[in-house]
Design a protein around this motif. Structure first.
Motif, PDB file in Angstrom:
ATOM      1  N   ASN A 167       0.820  -1.078  -0.044  1.00  0.00           N
ATOM      2  CA  ASN A 167      -0.076  -0.224  -0.189  1.00  0.00           C
ATOM      3  C   ASN A 167       0.800   1.084   0.253  1.00  0.00           C
ATOM      4  OD1 ASN A 167      -1.948   1.970   0.738  1.00  0.00           O
ATOM      5  ND2 ASN A 167      -2.390   1.243   2.935  1.00  0.00           N
ATOM      6  N   ILE A 168       0.864   2.056  -1.111  1.00  0.00           N
ATOM      7  CA  ILE A 168       1.592   3.144  -1.498  1.00  0.00           C
ATOM      8  C   ILE A 168       0.744   4.249  -1.477  1.00  0.00           C
ATOM      9  CG2 ILE A 168       3.402   4.333  -2.669  1.00  0.00           C
ATOM     10  CD1 ILE A 168       4.528   1.600  -3.577  1.00  0.00           C
ATOM     11  N   ASP A 169       0.804   5.456  -0.660  1.00  0.00           N
ATOM     12  CA  ASP A 169      -0.246   6.233  -0.593  1.00  0.00           C
ATOM     13  C   ASP A 169       0.072   7.547   0.319  1.00  0.00           C
ATOM     14  OD1 ASP A 169      -2.926   7.373  -1.438  1.00  0.00           O
ATOM     15  OD2 ASP A 169      -3.792   6.819   0.296  1.00  0.00           O
ATOM     16  N   HIS A 170      -0.476   8.676  -0.133  1.00  0.00           N
ATOM     17  CA  HIS A 170      -0.225  10.021   0.412  1.00  0.00           C
ATOM     18  C   HIS A 170      -1.516  10.527   1.084  1.00  0.00           C
ATOM     19  CE1 HIS A 170      -1.323  12.754  -3.264  1.00  0.00           C
ATOM     20  NE2 HIS A 170      -1.616  11.473  -3.444  1.00  0.00           N
ATOM     21  N   HIS A 171      -2.612   9.674   0.918  1.00  0.00           N
ATOM     22  CA  HIS A 171      -3.843  10.380   1.539  1.00  0.00           C
ATOM     23  C   HIS A 171      -3.757   9.924   3.328  1.00  0.00           C
ATOM     24  CE1 HIS A 171      -5.212   9.505  -2.712  1.00  0.00           C
ATOM     25  NE2 HIS A 171      -5.941  10.566  -2.441  1.00  0.00           N
ATOM     26  N   PRO A 172      -4.120  11.233   3.942  1.00  0.00           N
ATOM     27  CA  PRO A 172      -4.047  11.014   5.082  1.00  0.00           C
ATOM     28  C   PRO A 172      -5.041   9.854   5.757  1.00  0.00           C
ATOM     29  CG  PRO A 172      -4.472  13.297   4.735  1.00  0.00           C
ATOM     30  CD  PRO A 172      -4.249  12.410   3.420  1.00  0.00           C
ATOM     31  N   SER A 173      -6.213   9.901   5.134  1.00  0.00           N
ATOM     32  CA  SER A 173      -7.312   8.891   5.576  1.00  0.00           C
ATOM     33  C   SER A 173      -6.912   7.298   5.203  1.00  0.00           C
ATOM     34  CB  SER A 173      -8.637   9.327   4.947  1.00  0.00           C
ATOM     35  OG  SER A 173      -8.543   9.422   3.549  1.00  0.00           O
ATOM     36  N   ASN A 174      -5.734   7.016   4.742  1.00  0.00           N
ATOM     37  CA  ASN A 174      -5.522   5.570   4.086  1.00  0.00           C
ATOM     38  C   ASN A 174      -5.835   4.730   5.231  1.00  0.00           C
ATOM     39  OD1 ASN A 174      -3.558   3.386   3.854  1.00  0.00           O
ATOM     40  ND2 ASN A 174      -3.656   4.127   1.920  1.00  0.00           N
ATOM     41  N   ALA A 175      -6.461   3.605   4.851  1.00  0.00           N
ATOM     42  CA  ALA A 175      -6.918   2.651   5.778  1.00  0.00           C
ATOM     43  C   ALA A 175      -5.903   1.757   6.171  1.00  0.00           C
ATOM     44  CB  ALA A 175      -8.157   1.803   5.039  1.00  0.00           C
ATOM     45  N   LEU A 176      -4.651   1.868   5.944  1.00  0.00           N
ATOM     46  CA  LEU A 176      -3.625   1.286   6.302  1.00  0.00           C
ATOM     47  C   LEU A 176      -3.683  -0.379   6.066  1.00  0.00           C
ATOM     48  CD1 LEU A 176      -2.515   2.952   9.634  1.00  0.00           C
ATOM     49  CD2 LEU A 176      -1.490   3.213   7.028  1.00  0.00           C
ATOM     50  N   PHE A 177      -4.257  -0.708   4.951  1.00  0.00           N
ATOM     51  CA  PHE A 177      -4.847  -2.280   4.711  1.00  0.00           C
ATOM     52  C   PHE A 177      -3.864  -3.185   4.287  1.00  0.00           C
ATOM     53  CE2 PHE A 177      -5.246   0.831   1.058  1.00  0.00           C
ATOM     54  CZ  PHE A 177      -4.708   0.030   0.361  1.00  0.00           C
ATOM     55  N   GLY A 178      -2.580  -2.813   4.140  1.00  0.00           N
ATOM     56  CA  GLY A 178      -1.319  -3.515   3.432  1.00  0.00           C
ATOM     57  C   GLY A 178      -0.683  -4.355   4.367  1.00  0.00           C
ATOM     58  N   HIS A 179      -0.007  -5.277   3.990  1.00  0.00           N
ATOM     59  CA  HIS A 179       1.033  -5.988   4.628  1.00  0.00           C
ATOM     60  C   HIS A 179       2.279  -4.975   4.948  1.00  0.00           C
ATOM     61  CE1 HIS A 179      -0.984  -9.446   3.032  1.00  0.00           C
ATOM     62  NE2 HIS A 179      -0.908  -9.785   4.194  1.00  0.00           N
ATOM     63  N   VAL A 180       2.657  -4.181   3.673  1.00  0.00           N
ATOM     64  CA  VAL A 180       3.335  -3.026   3.906  1.00  0.00           C
ATOM     65  C   VAL A 180       2.901  -1.777   3.396  1.00  0.00           C
ATOM     66  CG1 VAL A 180       5.565  -1.964   3.083  1.00  0.00           C
ATOM     67  CG2 VAL A 180       5.115  -4.546   2.950  1.00  0.00           C
ATOM     68  N   ASN A 181       3.034  -0.913   4.394  1.00  0.00           N
ATOM     69  CA  ASN A 181       1.947   0.246   4.267  1.00  0.00           C
ATOM     70  C   ASN A 181       3.006   1.599   4.145  1.00  0.00           C
ATOM     71  OD1 ASN A 181      -0.890  -0.767   4.706  1.00  0.00           O
ATOM     72  ND2 ASN A 181      -0.057  -1.264   6.686  1.00  0.00           N
ATOM     73  N   TYR A 182       3.362   1.964   2.865  1.00  0.00           N
ATOM     74  CA  TYR A 182       4.076   3.192   3.105  1.00  0.00           C
ATOM     75  C   TYR A 182       3.319   4.477   2.769  1.00  0.00           C
ATOM     76  CZ  TYR A 182       7.719   6.034   0.580  1.00  0.00           C
ATOM     77  OH  TYR A 182       8.560   7.136   0.078  1.00  0.00           O
ATOM     78  N   VAL A 183       2.830   5.036   3.901  1.00  0.00           N
ATOM     79  CA  VAL A 183       1.713   6.276   3.653  1.00  0.00           C
ATOM     80  C   VAL A 183       2.522   7.209   4.117  1.00  0.00           C
ATOM     81  CG1 VAL A 183      -0.340   6.867   4.592  1.00  0.00           C
ATOM     82  CG2 VAL A 183       0.044   4.582   3.913  1.00  0.00           C
ATOM     83  N   ASP A 184       2.618   8.364   3.220  1.00  0.00           N
ATOM     84  CA  ASP A 184       3.479   9.665   3.642  1.00  0.00           C
ATOM     85  C   ASP A 184       2.421  10.824   3.104  1.00  0.00           C
ATOM     86  OD1 ASP A 184       4.840  11.661   3.862  1.00  0.00           O
ATOM     87  OD2 ASP A 184       6.294  11.117   2.419  1.00  0.00           O
ATOM     88  N   PRO A 185       1.665  11.255   4.046  1.00  0.00           N
ATOM     89  CA  PRO A 185       0.775  12.619   3.739  1.00  0.00           C
ATOM     90  C   PRO A 185       1.453  13.521   3.276  1.00  0.00           C
ATOM     91  CG  PRO A 185      -0.015  11.487   5.787  1.00  0.00           C
ATOM     92  CD  PRO A 185       1.226  10.862   5.440  1.00  0.00           C
ATOM     93  N   LYS A 186       2.859  13.613   3.354  1.00  0.00           N
ATOM     94  CA  LYS A 186       3.712  14.877   3.197  1.00  0.00           C
ATOM     95  C   LYS A 186       3.952  14.906   1.610  1.00  0.00           C
ATOM     96  CE  LYS A 186       6.129  15.715   7.174  1.00  0.00           C
ATOM     97  NZ  LYS A 186       5.902  14.558   7.754  1.00  0.00           N
ATOM     98  N   ALA A 187       3.792  13.700   1.158  1.00  0.00           N
ATOM     99  CA  ALA A 187       4.108  13.582  -0.332  1.00  0.00           C
ATOM    100  C   ALA A 187       3.122  14.491  -1.079  1.00  0.00           C
ATOM    101  CB  ALA A 187       4.326  12.344  -1.022  1.00  0.00           C
ATOM    102  N   SER A 188       3.541  15.137  -2.278  1.00  0.00           N
ATOM    103  CA  SER A 188       2.668  15.909  -3.126  1.00  0.00           C
ATOM    104  C   SER A 188       1.709  15.012  -3.917  1.00  0.00           C
ATOM    105  CB  SER A 188       3.348  16.831  -3.948  1.00  0.00           C
ATOM    106  OG  SER A 188       4.048  16.348  -4.783  1.00  0.00           O
ATOM    107  N   ALA A 189       2.384  13.849  -4.179  1.00  0.00           N
ATOM    108  CA  ALA A 189       1.697  12.832  -5.046  1.00  0.00           C
ATOM    109  C   ALA A 189       2.359  11.556  -4.812  1.00  0.00           C
ATOM    110  CB  ALA A 189       1.718  13.134  -6.442  1.00  0.00           C
ATOM    111  N   ALA A 190       1.657  10.483  -5.083  1.00  0.00           N
ATOM    112  CA  ALA A 190       1.930   9.095  -4.644  1.00  0.00           C
ATOM    113  C   ALA A 190       3.314   9.049  -5.528  1.00  0.00           C
ATOM    114  CB  ALA A 190       1.026   8.114  -5.041  1.00  0.00           C
ATOM    115  N   ALA A 191       3.329   9.638  -6.562  1.00  0.00           N
ATOM    116  CA  ALA A 191       4.557   9.541  -7.575  1.00  0.00           C
ATOM    117  C   ALA A 191       5.716   9.878  -6.721  1.00  0.00           C
ATOM    118  CB  ALA A 191       4.517  10.611  -8.563  1.00  0.00           C
ATOM    119  N   GLU A 192       5.746  10.865  -5.887  1.00  0.00           N
ATOM    120  CA  GLU A 192       7.077  10.965  -5.216  1.00  0.00           C
ATOM    121  C   GLU A 192       7.509   9.865  -4.510  1.00  0.00           C
ATOM    122  OE1 GLU A 192       7.428  14.453  -2.587  1.00  0.00           O
ATOM    123  OE2 GLU A 192       6.397  15.881  -3.844  1.00  0.00           O
ATOM    124  N   GLN A 193       6.409   9.062  -4.032  1.00  0.00           N
ATOM    125  CA  GLN A 193       6.713   7.788  -3.420  1.00  0.00           C
ATOM    126  C   GLN A 193       7.312   6.669  -3.987  1.00  0.00           C
ATOM    127  OE1 GLN A 193       2.636   8.263  -1.423  1.00  0.00           O
ATOM    128  NE2 GLN A 193       3.874   7.273   0.367  1.00  0.00           N
TER     129      GLN A 193
END
Ligand SMILES: [Mn+2]
Length: 359
Positions: free
Chosen positions: A115-141
């Motif tokens: 799960n690679i995402d930048h939405h603060p509301s991300n449901a953290l549904f992955g085995h790996v959760n790379y969630v970064d609300p500071k990223a302007s776009a998921a593309a940065e991640q």
């Protein structure tokens, strides 16, 4: 593995190293970040000799057809095997697997969900959760993950990432734009991306039908909270009359937001299945992410959304009720309740001009 939001790009690279078959899933009504990030990731994984399938729950907009790999996107309902038949599932720019058309069973049976995402509301549904609300776009991640995988960016990946970042930042204008965003953009230009022609396609090109839809939609422009809330409506009938498609509604919520008095805007879009999609935007510190969350949706502070059941009028009153809570000091009154009812502006005479006077 400890599920959490604290995973990083190297964690993703480590987790997927042994996998050979990948399913990447776009979210419904994919935007530039969903498409660009997933297409760049697909290409990078293919570079490593991996087998990659990119699926879409709803057709991706043709205007992104110039993106490398776009023609290889497969409709989710034509997939030749169950989702669990892939060793690894990637969800990028997707706060909730339901938005990618995947059910809870699909993910429960999967061996590895990234799960690679930048939405603060991300449901953290992955085995790996790379969630970064500071990223302007998921593309940065995605750029960071590609680096961790040891793959060199090529011009095609650069184009995909540039479109992703440029669309999610509104052409590097939104507040999510950071120095890091510009450093990434510089790197992508160095790889041969031409910002002029690309910007013209993604920001300044519209079909006749979509401009007709704007014209029609603006007839529904209405205000509340003394002009600080504005909204517009797109019904099935308007889409039919204008010959426009649902993906041409994307971004139109920006129109009511432009008005100088407006702090919060929203757009109600009647969907083919009878549901109503709500897109919310705000300025200053107004948190429409909280509004969307209260209505069962999610998103960012300044850009969020939800899908509600009911008639357009019913949905309008629920959304208005929630958004008005952001303005406790505003007395109810004209032009608060004076706008036209959605979808019936001709019958319901008063249409308010941007300066708050009836036209
Ligand atoms: Mn995004």
């Amino acid at each position: 593995m400890n599920p959490g939001r604290g995973d990083t790009a190297p964690d993703v690279a480590r987790a997927v190293g042994g996998c050979s078959s990948f399913l990447l899933a776009l979210h419904e009504f994919p935007d530039g970040d969903s498409l660009g990030s997933n297409l760049a990731m697909m290409r990078a994984l293919q570079r490593l000799g991996k087998s990659v399938t990119l699926v879409a729950p709803t057709p991706p907009p043709e205007r992104f057809g110039f993106l490398p790999g776009f023609q290889d996107i497969v409709a989710l309902d034509t997939l030749d095997r169950p989702v669990s038949g892939f060793e690894c599932i990637f969800l990028i720019d997707c706060s909730d697997p339901g938005r990618a058309g995947l059910g809870p069973d699909d993910l429960r049976q999967a061996e590895l969900v990234v799960n690679i995402d930048h939405h603060p509301s991300n449901a953290l549904f992955g085995h790996v959760n790379y969630v970064d609300p500071k990223a302007s776009a998921a593309a940065e991640q995605v750029r960071a993950v590609i680096a961790s995988l040891g793959v060199a960016l090529d011009r095609e990946m650069a184009l995909c990432l540039y479109v992703a970042v440029s669309t999610d930042t509104g052409g590097f204008r939104f507040e999510n734009t950071t120095a890091e965003t510009h450093r990434l953009a510089a790197e992508l230009l160095d790889l041969g991306v031409e910002p002029g022609p690309v910007g013209e396609i993604i920001h300044d090109t519209r079909t006749v039908s979509s401009l007709r839809l704007v014209q029609r939609m603006l007839q529904t422009l209405s205000f509340a909270a003394g002009g600080r809330i504005a909204w517009v409506v797109v019904t099935r009938r308007m889409l039919e009359e204008c010959g426009a498609t649902d993906d041409e509604v994307e971004g139109l919520v920006g129109y009511p937001r432009m008005i100088d008095s407006v702090d919060v805007s929203f757009l109600l879009q009647e969907m083919p299945d009878g549901a109503v999609r709500v897109a919310l935007r705000s300025k200053k510190d107004f948190d429409v992410g909280a509004v969307a969350a209260a209505l069962g949706g999610g998103g960012h502070r300044k850009a969020a959304g939800c899908v509600l059941r009911g008639t357009v009028e019913e949905v309008l009153s629920r959304v208005l009720e929630e958004t008005k809570k952001l303005f406790p000091e505003e007395p109810a009154g004209p032009p608060a309740e004076a706008g036209p009812r959605p979808g019936t502006p001709e019958e319901d005479a008063t249409v308010w001009s941007p300066c708050g006077r009836p036209v």
